[in-house]
Write an enzyme that holds these catalytic residues in place. Structure first.
Site, short mmCIF file in Angstrom:
data_model
loop_
_atom_site.label_atom_id
_atom_site.label_comp_id
_atom_site.label_asym_id
_atom_site.label_seq_id
_atom_site.Cartn_x
_atom_site.Cartn_y
_atom_site.Cartn_z
N LEU A 1 28.28 21.60 72.54
CA LEU A 1 28.78 21.49 73.90
C LEU A 1 29.75 22.65 74.17
O LEU A 1 30.79 22.74 73.52
CB LEU A 1 29.47 20.15 74.11
CG LEU A 1 28.60 18.92 73.79
CD1 LEU A 1 29.44 17.65 73.84
CD2 LEU A 1 27.42 18.82 74.75
N ILE B 1 36.66 63.40 46.74
CA ILE B 1 35.52 62.89 46.01
C ILE B 1 34.45 62.34 46.93
O ILE B 1 33.24 62.46 46.64
CB ILE B 1 35.98 61.82 44.98
CG1 ILE B 1 34.85 61.50 44.00
CG2 ILE B 1 36.50 60.58 45.67
CD1 ILE B 1 34.41 62.65 43.14
N ASP C 1 20.98 36.31 61.83
CA ASP C 1 20.14 35.29 62.46
C ASP C 1 20.86 34.82 63.72
O ASP C 1 22.09 34.77 63.79
CB ASP C 1 19.82 34.14 61.51
CG ASP C 1 21.03 33.37 61.03
OD1 ASP C 1 22.17 33.90 61.12
OD2 ASP C 1 20.86 32.23 60.55
N THR D 1 20.78 32.27 67.45
CA THR D 1 20.27 31.18 68.27
C THR D 1 20.34 31.64 69.72
O THR D 1 21.42 31.91 70.23
CB THR D 1 21.10 29.90 68.08
OG1 THR D 1 21.11 29.55 66.69
CG2 THR D 1 20.51 28.77 68.87
N HIS E 1 51.47 54.19 45.54
CA HIS E 1 51.20 53.42 44.32
C HIS E 1 51.80 54.19 43.15
O HIS E 1 51.57 55.39 43.00
CB HIS E 1 49.69 53.25 44.18
CG HIS E 1 49.20 52.92 42.81
ND1 HIS E 1 49.57 51.77 42.15
CD2 HIS E 1 48.35 53.57 41.98
CE1 HIS E 1 48.95 51.75 40.97
NE2 HIS E 1 48.22 52.83 40.84
N TYR F 1 48.07 48.68 34.80
CA TYR F 1 46.94 49.19 34.02
C TYR F 1 47.42 50.38 33.20
O TYR F 1 48.44 51.01 33.50
CB TYR F 1 45.77 49.59 34.92
CG TYR F 1 46.03 50.71 35.90
CD1 TYR F 1 45.94 52.05 35.51
CD2 TYR F 1 46.33 50.44 37.23
CE1 TYR F 1 46.17 53.08 36.41
CE2 TYR F 1 46.55 51.46 38.14
CZ TYR F 1 46.47 52.77 37.72
OH TYR F 1 46.69 53.79 38.62
N SER G 1 42.96 64.12 44.13
CA SER G 1 43.62 65.08 43.25
C SER G 1 44.56 64.43 42.26
O SER G 1 44.90 65.03 41.23
CB SER G 1 44.38 66.10 44.10
OG SER G 1 43.50 66.78 44.98
N LEU H 1 40.03 55.45 37.16
CA LEU H 1 39.54 54.19 36.62
C LEU H 1 38.27 53.74 37.34
O LEU H 1 38.23 53.73 38.57
CB LEU H 1 40.58 53.08 36.75
CG LEU H 1 41.73 53.05 35.74
CD1 LEU H 1 42.60 54.29 35.83
CD2 LEU H 1 42.57 51.79 35.95
#
Length: 813
Positions: free
Chosen positions: A646, A18, A548, A550, A229, A263, A51, A56
């Site tokens: 420091l 995909i 950002d 320094t 899974h 699920y 595949s 979901l």
């Protein structure tokens, strides 16, 4: 999708799952005319994770980036058809709560949905049952319904995008097994397969759980762990007879029973059940067989029934009708997890032109492909991807053991209720500062970030919290918090505190061209004499804030740069000219922030150098000695108080801590943690890159335009010169109720309508109110808004910045 001017660069995409199909479509739609997709298996179902994916698509999560990826996937797949069927079926999603903790979390998740612009509604148990009649509503506290979620037909989406990409000039070659990545002078030049070599200017690995295999061929680490899974399908159920059209398969929402890591989705008259409740089952990607050698397909492993047995019982508990059925078939499907659960995206620095689009699920596939295609075409994605950047990981997070441990833990926690401050449990401790032993003696409560152990407060300071009158906290905001933080913040404001700033990234930039290089890469003026420290920004070409910094000029050709992430190092290394060396010195150095009104009283007796305001001004740096320890001292403060950062080498760090600790005894000095630090920095209005501002924001809307010099050239200046109207602003809010708290990412309502979201927040102990920063339309000071916190609308007011010490008298004294 409109076509753009042609790009004749040769692209080879490895993998036609995909992600690979989506990427080919996105690239060709942007004018790339020479795109080849190589696939080792047969098309259109080559046997990878795509595949077997159940498809979901739940859009809402704590990551704005991932929600945007999923939302684009919904929109795109919803516009595609293949074989006469839409590639997305918007049946909606329903998450149910069977515990008080989950029900509370669904309120929080409904807030996230509102923050990110996803439709969602909390339902009663009866309303949940109306959507899913098989539910035992007596077990429910309620549910969250997201009607725009649904089922992606992954193989059909692959086919539709493949066909469109082919019409635009792409070619897809099946049964081509990649055997090597060719390179020359640090650039990719082609891909070798068992059927020939394909020259390439760009190679994109979209190989899914085979990503580490392809990465090894290119000499590029791919930090992901394939795991199995479980997915099972029931026998036909009488309750579903005649309910669903066999072509569309489902009509009811995808059901998530996250309290049991489960699920459910309909397959016409059957129910599919996915389980994360079992033990982690890691898979070695180097041993996965080819399509023709696998019993079913490479990504589908034999079903282990014993692992699924507890999940079946939990399923019957939620859906009692299943008690009359059984598991008809099942398999253990392989897919990818990373150490932090996010995708791995971007171009390798070690092998230029070699890109990764890995650890991507169907849910986010089209959104990821769009981002990578934008990146390759325009130099940056329009969505901030710092959470997914392949360079985000520290070296310590790239070991195979770390990837295995954390990948497995992320699998276990997929459906867990995770607090934003919750640290991973293993492997800890991994990275510690030289002060770690002293911090343990003081009873430090450690959380973890980037592998570093970071004290958030010290139990030794508990007596200082006695008698403090603080509002009572709810259970969520009380997690990973202690009233000791308030005492530490107060001690910093009134006396002096030591803060371990070692985990902050430090880079050294040296060489005869170092000044010109850094001045071109950043927005502020760095052409100052040695000893100057400058706050500045890294922008991309579109004017977005990459980071950002320094920057301390320690010598004519030597700079120390305080940065945010490994991606900053990558960015500078990519752009550094010959003769300029950029080196990460974080692990070999350490830093203590000494801040508070008595900071000068603490450090001055330890040195012969003048630390007075006149002798050592704000935003200045110098090399000196404190006691026996050579240090680089920088007069900076991220808590809004007088003080110094420091720095010394790691081997002298413990001596520096002991020296400062002993000198502070008579002053009431304490050690203070990140919890107090965060409160103090928000009171002062200091932004945290990655939370308050990202590459999606420009300096002016983020409130850091003061760091942009209009009289110099720098990366991104042309985009800033475009004078875009200010349509949003990072806004300081004070909660009206002194007892109220929010933590970040909550939606902000203006006139009853979601108008933005909180970036970061903390109780301001000096101000006696919770401080929240939020992205909102430009609003006048005093405007009232509401922040939704666990379903409750909490009133807040737009405040003038900075909230604390607006004249900077406490820092400059």
């Amino acid at each position: 999708m409109s076509r753009t001017p042609a790009n004749s660069s040769r692209v080879v995409v490895i993998g036609a799952g995909i992600v690979g199909c989506s990427l080919a479509d996105e690239l060709t739609a942007r004018g790339w005319t020479d795109v080849t997709v190589l696939e080792q298996g047969p098309l259109p179902a080559p046997g990878g994770s795509t595949s077997h994916a159940p498809g979901l698509v739940f859009q809402t999560g704590p990551s704005k980036t991932m929600t945007e990826f999923a939302a684009y996937t919904v929109r795109k797949f919803g516009s595609l058809e293949a074989e006469g069927l839409p590639c997305f079926h918007p049946v909606g999603g329903l998450e149910v709560a069977t515990t008080e903790a989950r029900w509370a979390d669904l309120h929080r998740k409904a807030g996230l949905a509102a923050s990110w612009g996803v439709r969602g509604e909390l339902l009663t148990p009866r309303q949940c049952k109306q959507l899913w009649p098989m539910l035992d509503e007596t077990r429910l506290h309620g549910g969250l319904h997201t009607p725009d979620d649904g089922l992606a037909r992954a193989t059909l989406a692959c086919r539709a995008q493949m066909e469109r990409a082919v019409r635009h000039g792409a070619r897809f070659l099946e049964r081509h097994t990649v055997t090597g990545i060719e390179r020359e002078d640090g650039r990719v030049t082609g891909v070798r397969t068992d059927l020939g070599t394909f020259p390439a200017d760009h190679v994109v690995s979209a190989a899914g759980f085979w990503g580490p295999v392809i990465g090894a061929m290119a000499g590029v680490d791919v930090p992901l762990l394939p795991l199995a899974h479980q997915y099972a399908t029931t026998e036909p159920l009488p309750e579903l007879a005649g309910v669903n059209d066999p072509r569309t398969e489902a009509s009811r929402p995808i059901l998530r029973f996250q309290d049991r890591d489960l699920y459910f989705r309909e397959h016409t008259d059957r129910i599919g059940i996915g389980s994360y409740a079992h033990r982690p089952m890691p898979v070695d990607p180097f041993t996965v067989p080819a399509f023709d050698e696998a019993p079913v397909m490479p990504s589908s492993l034999p079903f282990t029934e014993d692992d699924f047995a507890p999940s079946w019982q939990d399923s019957v508990t939620l859906l009692p009708a299943l008690g009359a059925s059984r598991v008809a078939e099942g398999f253990n499907g392989v897919f990818s997890f990373t150490p932090d659960g996010m995708p791995v995206l971007g171009e390798s620095r070690e092998l230029r032109g070699f890109w990764l689009a890995e650890a991507v699920w169907v849910t986010h596939s089209a959104g990821v492909a769009k981002a990578v295609a934008e990146w390759m075409t325009d130099g940056r994605p329009t969505t901030d991807i710092h959470e997914c950047d392949l360079h985000r990981f520290e070296d310590a997070q790239r070991s195979p053991a770390y990837i295995a441990d954390r990948g497995a833990q992320n699998f276990i926690e997929v459906y867990d209720v995770i607090h934003p401050l919750q640290p991973m449990e293993q492997p800890r401790p991994l990275r510690t500062s030289p002060f770690h032993a002293r911090q343990q003696q003081l009873g430090a409560y450690f959380l973890e970030s980037g592998g570093w152990e970071r004290p958030h407060w010290y139990e030794a300071n508990a007596p200082l919290a006695e008698g403090l009158r603080l509002p009572e906290r709810d259970a969520w905001s009380a997690r990973y918090w202690s009233p000791i933080a308030a005492a530490e913040a107060r001690a910093t404001r009134e006396r002096v505190a030591l803060y371990d700033m070692t985990p902050l990234r430090r880079l050294e930039v040296t060489g005869p061209g170092a000044l010109d290089f850094l001045d071109r890469m950043t927005t502020n003026n760095l052409r100052k004499r040695p000893g100057a420290v400058t706050y500045t920004l890294l922008l991309d070409e579109s004017g977005g804030i990459r980071s950002d910094l320094t920057v301390a000029r320690l010598a004519p050709d030597r700079f120390q740069v305080g940065a945010n992430s490994p991606a900053d190092l990558d960015w500078l290394l990519r752009h550094a000219p010959d003769g300029v060396e950029v080196r990460d010195i974080t692990s070999g150095t350490c830093c203590i922030g000494v801040w508070g009104p008595l900071a000068r009283d603490l450090v001055q007796p330890l040195t012969r150098d003048d630390f007075s305001h006149e002798g050592f001004g704000y935003f200045r740096a110098r090399r000196t000695h404190l006691g026996h320890v050579p240090v680089t001292a920088m007069r900076l403060s991220y808590v809004g108080e007088l003080g110094w950062e420091l720095y010394t080498t790691a081997d002298l760090g413990l001596r520096l801590w002991d020296t400062l600790w002993e000198a502070g005894r008579g002053l009431g000095a304490i050690a203070a943690g990140r919890s107090a630090f965060n409160s103090l920095r928000l009171e002062k209005g200091y932004r945290a890159w990655g939370a308050d501002m990202t590459a999606e924001h420009d300096p002016y809307e983020a409130g850091v335009g003061f760091a942009v010099r209009a009289d110099k050239e720098f990366v991104g200046r042309a985009a800033l010169d475009a004078n875009r109207p200010l349509t949003r602003k990072l806004t300081a809010l004070l909660l009206d109720d002194p007892a109220a708290n929010v933590l970040g990412k909550e939606p902000v309502y203006l006139d009853g309508v979601p108008a933005g979201y909180v970036t970061s927040a903390s109780y301001g102990y000096t101000l006696g109110r919770c401080v929240a920063y939020a992205w909102l339309p430009p609003l006048a000071t005093g405007t009232g808004v509401h922040i939704e916190y666990f379903g409750e609308k909490v009133p807040a007011t737009v405040a003038e910045e900075p909230l604390f010490d607006p004249k900077m008298t406490r820092i400059r004294r």
